[in-house]
Write an enzyme that holds these catalytic residues in place. Structure first.
Site, PDB file in Angstrom:
ATOM      1  N   GLY A 239       0.774  -1.238   0.000  1.00  0.00           N
ATOM      2  CA  GLY A 239       0.000   0.000   0.000  1.00  0.00           C
ATOM      3  C   GLY A 239       0.801   1.282   0.000  1.00  0.00           C
ATOM      4  O   GLY A 239       0.239   2.371  -0.117  1.00  0.00           O
ATOM      5  N   GLU A 273       4.240  -6.696   1.643  1.00  0.00           N
ATOM      6  CA  GLU A 273       3.663  -7.009   0.321  1.00  0.00           C
ATOM      7  C   GLU A 273       3.584  -5.766  -0.559  1.00  0.00           C
ATOM      8  O   GLU A 273       2.514  -5.396  -1.037  1.00  0.00           O
ATOM      9  CB  GLU A 273       2.233  -7.559   0.495  1.00  0.00           C
ATOM     10  CG  GLU A 273       2.106  -8.792   1.362  1.00  0.00           C
ATOM     11  CD  GLU A 273       0.644  -9.153   1.655  1.00  0.00           C
ATOM     12  OE1 GLU A 273      -0.264  -8.343   1.376  1.00  0.00           O
ATOM     13  OE2 GLU A 273       0.413 -10.261   2.168  1.00  0.00           O
ATOM     14  N   PRO A 274       4.696  -5.092  -0.808  1.00  0.00           N
ATOM     15  CA  PRO A 274       4.615  -3.881  -1.636  1.00  0.00           C
ATOM     16  C   PRO A 274       4.398  -4.238  -3.107  1.00  0.00           C
ATOM     17  O   PRO A 274       4.986  -5.195  -3.614  1.00  0.00           O
ATOM     18  CB  PRO A 274       5.985  -3.231  -1.441  1.00  0.00           C
ATOM     19  CG  PRO A 274       6.897  -4.380  -1.162  1.00  0.00           C
ATOM     20  CD  PRO A 274       6.087  -5.405  -0.424  1.00  0.00           C
ATOM     21  N   GLY A 275       3.562  -3.482  -3.762  1.00  0.00           N
ATOM     22  CA  GLY A 275       3.346  -3.663  -5.194  1.00  0.00           C
ATOM     23  C   GLY A 275       3.741  -2.383  -5.916  1.00  0.00           C
ATOM     24  O   GLY A 275       4.870  -2.228  -6.396  1.00  0.00           O
ATOM     25  N   ARG A 276       2.800  -1.438  -5.904  1.00  0.00           N
ATOM     26  CA  ARG A 276       2.995  -0.174  -6.608  1.00  0.00           C
ATOM     27  C   ARG A 276       4.350   0.469  -6.331  1.00  0.00           C
ATOM     28  O   ARG A 276       5.022   0.953  -7.237  1.00  0.00           O
ATOM     29  CB  ARG A 276       1.888   0.788  -6.148  1.00  0.00           C
ATOM     30  CG  ARG A 276       1.853   2.106  -6.894  1.00  0.00           C
ATOM     31  CD  ARG A 276       0.893   3.095  -6.204  1.00  0.00           C
ATOM     32  NE  ARG A 276      -0.368   2.493  -5.872  1.00  0.00           N
ATOM     33  CZ  ARG A 276      -1.427   2.465  -6.688  1.00  0.00           C
ATOM     34  NH1 ARG A 276      -1.368   3.030  -7.853  1.00  0.00           N
ATOM     35  NH2 ARG A 276      -2.555   1.891  -6.299  1.00  0.00           N
ATOM     36  N   TYR A 316      -9.906   5.449 -11.840  1.00  0.00           N
ATOM     37  CA  TYR A 316      -9.656   6.094 -10.546  1.00  0.00           C
ATOM     38  C   TYR A 316      -9.463   7.599 -10.669  1.00  0.00           C
ATOM     39  O   TYR A 316      -9.022   8.216  -9.708  1.00  0.00           O
ATOM     40  CB  TYR A 316      -8.370   5.568  -9.905  1.00  0.00           C
ATOM     41  CG  TYR A 316      -8.192   4.086  -9.790  1.00  0.00           C
ATOM     42  CD1 TYR A 316      -9.064   3.309  -9.025  1.00  0.00           C
ATOM     43  CD2 TYR A 316      -7.114   3.461 -10.413  1.00  0.00           C
ATOM     44  CE1 TYR A 316      -8.857   1.950  -8.902  1.00  0.00           C
ATOM     45  CE2 TYR A 316      -6.906   2.095 -10.280  1.00  0.00           C
ATOM     46  CZ  TYR A 316      -7.781   1.352  -9.520  1.00  0.00           C
ATOM     47  OH  TYR A 316      -7.560   0.007  -9.387  1.00  0.00           O
ATOM     48  N   CYS A 342     -14.112   3.609 -28.153  1.00  0.00           N
ATOM     49  CA  CYS A 342     -15.404   4.304 -28.228  1.00  0.00           C
ATOM     50  C   CYS A 342     -16.076   4.402 -26.869  1.00  0.00           C
ATOM     51  O   CYS A 342     -17.059   3.714 -26.585  1.00  0.00           O
ATOM     52  CB  CYS A 342     -16.297   3.593 -29.244  1.00  0.00           C
ATOM     53  SG  CYS A 342     -15.524   3.616 -30.857  1.00  0.00           S
ATOM     54  N   GLU A 343     -15.516   5.217 -26.017  1.00  0.00           N
ATOM     55  CA  GLU A 343     -16.058   5.515 -24.695  1.00  0.00           C
ATOM     56  C   GLU A 343     -15.613   6.928 -24.360  1.00  0.00           C
ATOM     57  O   GLU A 343     -14.461   7.281 -24.606  1.00  0.00           O
ATOM     58  CB  GLU A 343     -15.433   4.600 -23.618  1.00  0.00           C
ATOM     59  CG  GLU A 343     -15.710   3.132 -23.737  1.00  0.00           C
ATOM     60  CD  GLU A 343     -17.087   2.729 -23.239  1.00  0.00           C
ATOM     61  OE1 GLU A 343     -17.761   3.547 -22.567  1.00  0.00           O
ATOM     62  OE2 GLU A 343     -17.497   1.599 -23.546  1.00  0.00           O
ATOM     63  N   TYR A 370      -0.201  -1.377 -12.075  1.00  0.00           N
ATOM     64  CA  TYR A 370      -1.631  -1.372 -12.388  1.00  0.00           C
ATOM     65  C   TYR A 370      -1.890  -0.732 -13.749  1.00  0.00           C
ATOM     66  O   TYR A 370      -2.816   0.052 -13.926  1.00  0.00           O
ATOM     67  CB  TYR A 370      -2.428  -0.680 -11.261  1.00  0.00           C
ATOM     68  CG  TYR A 370      -2.163  -1.324  -9.925  1.00  0.00           C
ATOM     69  CD1 TYR A 370      -2.674  -2.583  -9.644  1.00  0.00           C
ATOM     70  CD2 TYR A 370      -1.341  -0.717  -8.968  1.00  0.00           C
ATOM     71  CE1 TYR A 370      -2.409  -3.217  -8.434  1.00  0.00           C
ATOM     72  CE2 TYR A 370      -1.059  -1.337  -7.762  1.00  0.00           C
ATOM     73  CZ  TYR A 370      -1.595  -2.584  -7.503  1.00  0.00           C
ATOM     74  OH  TYR A 370      -1.317  -3.213  -6.318  1.00  0.00           O
TER      75      TYR A 370
HETATM   76  C1  LIG Z   1      -2.918  -5.116  -3.967  1.00  0.00           C
HETATM   77  C2  LIG Z   1      -2.369  -5.732  -2.748  1.00  0.00           C
HETATM   78  C3  LIG Z   1      -1.077  -5.437  -2.324  1.00  0.00           C
HETATM   79  C4  LIG Z   1      -0.203  -4.426  -3.009  1.00  0.00           C
HETATM   80  O1  LIG Z   1      -0.710  -3.144  -2.890  1.00  0.00           O
HETATM   81  P1  LIG Z   1       0.175  -1.906  -3.378  1.00  0.00           P
HETATM   82  O2  LIG Z   1      -0.670  -0.738  -3.095  1.00  0.00           O
HETATM   83  O3  LIG Z   1       0.404  -2.092  -4.836  1.00  0.00           O
HETATM   84  O4  LIG Z   1       1.432  -1.926  -2.594  1.00  0.00           O
HETATM   85  C5  LIG Z   1      -0.597  -6.093  -1.225  1.00  0.00           C
HETATM   86  N1  LIG Z   1      -1.350  -7.000  -0.557  1.00  0.00           N
HETATM   87  C6  LIG Z   1      -2.609  -7.299  -0.927  1.00  0.00           C
HETATM   88  C7  LIG Z   1      -3.378  -8.294  -0.169  1.00  0.00           C
HETATM   89  C8  LIG Z   1      -3.158  -6.680  -2.045  1.00  0.00           C
HETATM   90  O5  LIG Z   1      -4.410  -6.973  -2.400  1.00  0.00           O
END
Ligand SMILES: *Cc1c(COP(=O)(O)O)cnc(C)c1O
Length: 415
Positions: A239, A273-276, A316, A342-343, A370
């Site tokens: 997050g 659990e970093p993603g973004r 978003y 076409c939106e 994303y």
């Molecule tokens: C989407 C998600 C993440 C990653 O979130 P980011 O905002 O991209 O860091 C981590 N854990 C869970 C369970 C998620 O659904």
């Protein structure tokens, strides 16, 4: 951010010209910087040095094999939300034993595949899921490693679509219900309790919600320990926000300092659990201006990328910086950047000051997270190619789809 910079009046990815990539591989095209991906991962990992931890990259942010490969080589773990993502992790050389499985709707088939692969942990989000997992594990003579995803009921102060830790959310187990469910889980022969998990939302730019949520979680961990249930790890989710425009992200050092403060001296290992945060600013979407259309009240730059390639603005209201690959000296005008779909929601950026001519190349910044992972074939548009730059080399890591591939799995009715 510095992986994409102007050199002699032209935008580069590391040491490769973006115009050269567009020339060679066409547009729309995602371009990633390996150095940028590695830099982000290392800065987080080293900020946590000395604290036992495992960084599990959230695959859904960008599940391209080459991206997973970069993190797997760094020794990272993964956070998956589907059986498909598990298959990707394995295909990219990632270690299932460093993989946690999140998500509210795991199917029996997905659970079996993950048990078979010997993953680190299932992050269980409901009682029904726990019961199903127990049954499946027992049927194969295994014990499923489990964390409960607990909903700490904390407002992450982010966009409602990416806020997941409030009690109204579909995610997680209500805080108050967690102790009883842990007791039930402890009595299930097919379940081995490993930890606890939370994930309160995405694009979080304040430390406060993390402090509050993690403190609540650790309070629960201590209560469980007092009842004789010792956990091996605490997963604080992902997050962490990034800068798209003028947001002020939490500095990684501050995030790490908070985690140190909370976890130093504790027996449980920290899982993240970093993603973004790892990928967003390591990618751009290259697109070419097809037409310029000057209407009575508005100017539209129609580009060859669309909402099917990058849906974040439409979904978003997300803001992405747009930079010309070869900036012109001319006077800027204000443009809405729209795609061919076409939106009316098919826009990539609104009201941007740019000096444009048809044929110009634009880089849509912060397109590593994303973005490609959420792309679709809407309007029967083949998905973009993806290129990963590594120093002075550019590797095609996903070739552009062909139109034939888009309906290869379809069959008309019999004649
Ligand atoms: C989407 C998600 C993440 C990653 O979130 P980011 O905002 O991209 O860091 C981590 N854990 C869970 C369970 C998620 O659904």
């Amino acid at each position: 951010m510095t992986a994409f910079a102007l050199r002699d009046g032209e935008l580069f990815a590391e040491r490769v010209s973006l115009a050269a990539i567009a020339e060679r591989h066409g547009t729309p095209c995602y371009v990633y910087s390996r150095a940028s991906l590695e830099g982000a991962w290392r800065s987080l990992d080293s900020a946590l040095a000395g604290l036992p931890h495992l960084v599990c990259y959230a695959v859904k942010a960008n599940s391209t094999l080459a991206v997973l490969d970069v993190f797997a080589r760094l020794g990272g773990g993964f956070d998956i939300v589907s059986g498909g993502e598990l298959a990707r992790v394995v295909a990219a050389g990632g270690d299932p034993r460093r993989t946690v499985f999140s998500g509210v709707g795991k199917s029996a088939a997905e659970m079996r595949a993950a048990l078979e692969a010997d993953i680190l942990c299932f992050n269980v989000e409901s009682e029904g899921e726990l019961e199903r997992l127990d049954g499946l594990a027992r049927a194969t003579g295994r014990r499923a490693p489990v964390s409960l995803r607990v909903n700490p009921d904390v407002d992450p102060k982010t966009h409602p679509y990416i806020s997941t830790g409030l009690k109204e959310s579909k995610f997680g187990i209500p805080y108050a219900d967690a102790p009883a469910l842990y007791r039930r889980a402890a009595a299930m022969p097919g379940i081995a309790i490993r930890g606890i998990d939370m994930h309160i939302g995405s694009q979080i730019t304040e430390l406060g919600p993390y402090r509050e949520a993690a403190s609540k979680l650790l309070g629960l961990v201590d209560r469980l320990a007092a009842d004789g249930l010792l956990l091996e790890h605490v997963d604080v989710g992902g997050g962490l926000g990034v800068r798209y425009r003028d947001e002020v992200p939490v500095p990684v050092a501050d995030y790490a300092a908070l985690l140190r403060e909370l976890f130093s001296g504790r027996r449980e290992k920290l899982v993240l659990e970093p993603g973004r945060w790892l990928v967003a600013n390591a990618g751009v979407l290259l697109t070419r201006v097809e037409y310029l259309k000057r209407g009575p009240g508005k100017r539209f730059a129609i580009v060859d990328a669309a909402m099917n390639d990058l849906i974040r603005p439409a979904l978003y209201d997300a803001w992405h910086a747009v930079e010309p690959v070869r900036p012109r000296g001319d006077v800027a005008e204000r443009w809405d950047l729209v795609g061919p779909v076409c939106e009316s929601a098919d826009f990539l950026a609104l009201d941007r000051a740019l000096a444009l001519a048809p044929g110009d190349l634009l880089a849509i910044r912060s397109a590593g997270a994303y973005a490609m992972a959420m792309s679709s074939n809407y309007n029967t548009r083949p998905r973009a190619a993806e290129v990963m730059v590594d120093g002075d080399r550019a590797h095609v890591v996903r070739r552009r789809e062909s139109v034939d591939e888009l309906f290869a799995s379809e069959t008309p009715l019999p004649r």
